[in-house]
Design a protein around this motif. Sequence first.
Motif, short mmCIF file in Angstrom:
data_model
loop_
_atom_site.label_atom_id
_atom_site.label_comp_id
_atom_site.label_asym_id
_atom_site.label_seq_id
_atom_site.Cartn_x
_atom_site.Cartn_y
_atom_site.Cartn_z
N ASN A 151 0.82 -1.22 0.00
CA ASN A 151 0.00 0.00 0.00
C ASN A 151 0.85 1.26 0.00
OD1 ASN A 151 -2.32 -1.54 -0.09
ND2 ASN A 151 -2.67 -1.46 2.10
N GLY A 152 1.91 1.24 -0.81
CA GLY A 152 2.78 2.40 -0.95
C GLY A 152 3.92 2.49 0.06
N TRP A 153 3.91 1.65 1.08
CA TRP A 153 4.97 1.66 2.10
C TRP A 153 6.15 0.81 1.64
CZ3 TRP A 153 4.71 4.83 6.19
CH2 TRP A 153 3.46 5.33 6.55
N ASP A 154 7.34 1.36 1.73
CA ASP A 154 8.57 0.65 1.38
C ASP A 154 8.78 -0.53 2.33
OD1 ASP A 154 11.11 0.04 0.28
OD2 ASP A 154 12.08 1.29 1.79
N MET A 155 9.05 -1.70 1.78
CA MET A 155 9.25 -2.91 2.59
C MET A 155 10.66 -3.48 2.44
SD MET A 155 6.34 -3.39 4.08
CE MET A 155 6.03 -5.10 4.45
N THR A 156 11.57 -2.71 1.86
CA THR A 156 12.90 -3.25 1.59
C THR A 156 13.81 -3.26 2.82
OG1 THR A 156 13.72 -1.10 0.81
CG2 THR A 156 12.83 -2.62 -0.84
N MET A 157 13.50 -2.47 3.82
CA MET A 157 14.35 -2.41 5.02
C MET A 157 13.48 -2.33 6.28
SD MET A 157 17.53 -2.62 4.10
CE MET A 157 18.48 -2.01 5.47
N VAL A 158 12.65 -3.34 6.50
CA VAL A 158 11.77 -3.36 7.66
C VAL A 158 11.99 -4.65 8.46
CG1 VAL A 158 9.97 -1.94 6.59
CG2 VAL A 158 9.85 -4.42 6.39
N THR A 159 11.59 -4.60 9.72
CA THR A 159 11.64 -5.81 10.55
C THR A 159 10.49 -6.74 10.13
OG1 THR A 159 10.18 -4.91 12.25
CG2 THR A 159 12.57 -4.53 12.53
N HIS A 160 10.60 -7.99 10.53
CA HIS A 160 9.56 -8.96 10.23
C HIS A 160 8.23 -8.51 10.84
CE1 HIS A 160 8.03 -12.97 9.26
NE2 HIS A 160 7.34 -12.85 10.37
N ASP A 161 8.27 -8.04 12.08
CA ASP A 161 7.05 -7.62 12.76
C ASP A 161 6.41 -6.40 12.09
OD1 ASP A 161 5.20 -8.06 15.00
OD2 ASP A 161 5.93 -6.11 15.73
#
Length: 128
Positions: A81-91
């Motif tokens: 939904n437009g949020w970058d997911m390349t550098m996020v925690t699993h949670d």
Amino acid sequence: MSFVPGQPVTAVVQRIEIQKLRQGNNLILGFSIGGGIDQDPGQNPFSEDKTDKGIYVTRITPGGPADVAGLMMGDKIMQVNGWDMTMVTHDKARKRLTKKNEDVVRLLVTRKSLEEAVKQSMGGFPRP
């Protein structure tokens, strides 16, 4: 696909829209994820680059919303939904995917077969 943290990422992506299935108070997506910057990337069976801490699809429920939408096991989730997911925690990735007030999840994913198809299609043409 490999990348250097802090540098631009070039990826062949596909848009996938998943309509969540409502079961009582739960909204079902029909897939599971693995990875994240807080996880051991060496345990990721979908990444050739064992330093890749991206979010990957690890399981698809046959006939579920994700399966119907075309999501595939091994897809790397680049955006939710437009949020970058390349550098996020699993949670953080799990929370972005399971927001209660969103009935639809719009993903940008990359998969090995997409990248290979583009490379093959460009093989016969001179590069500028």
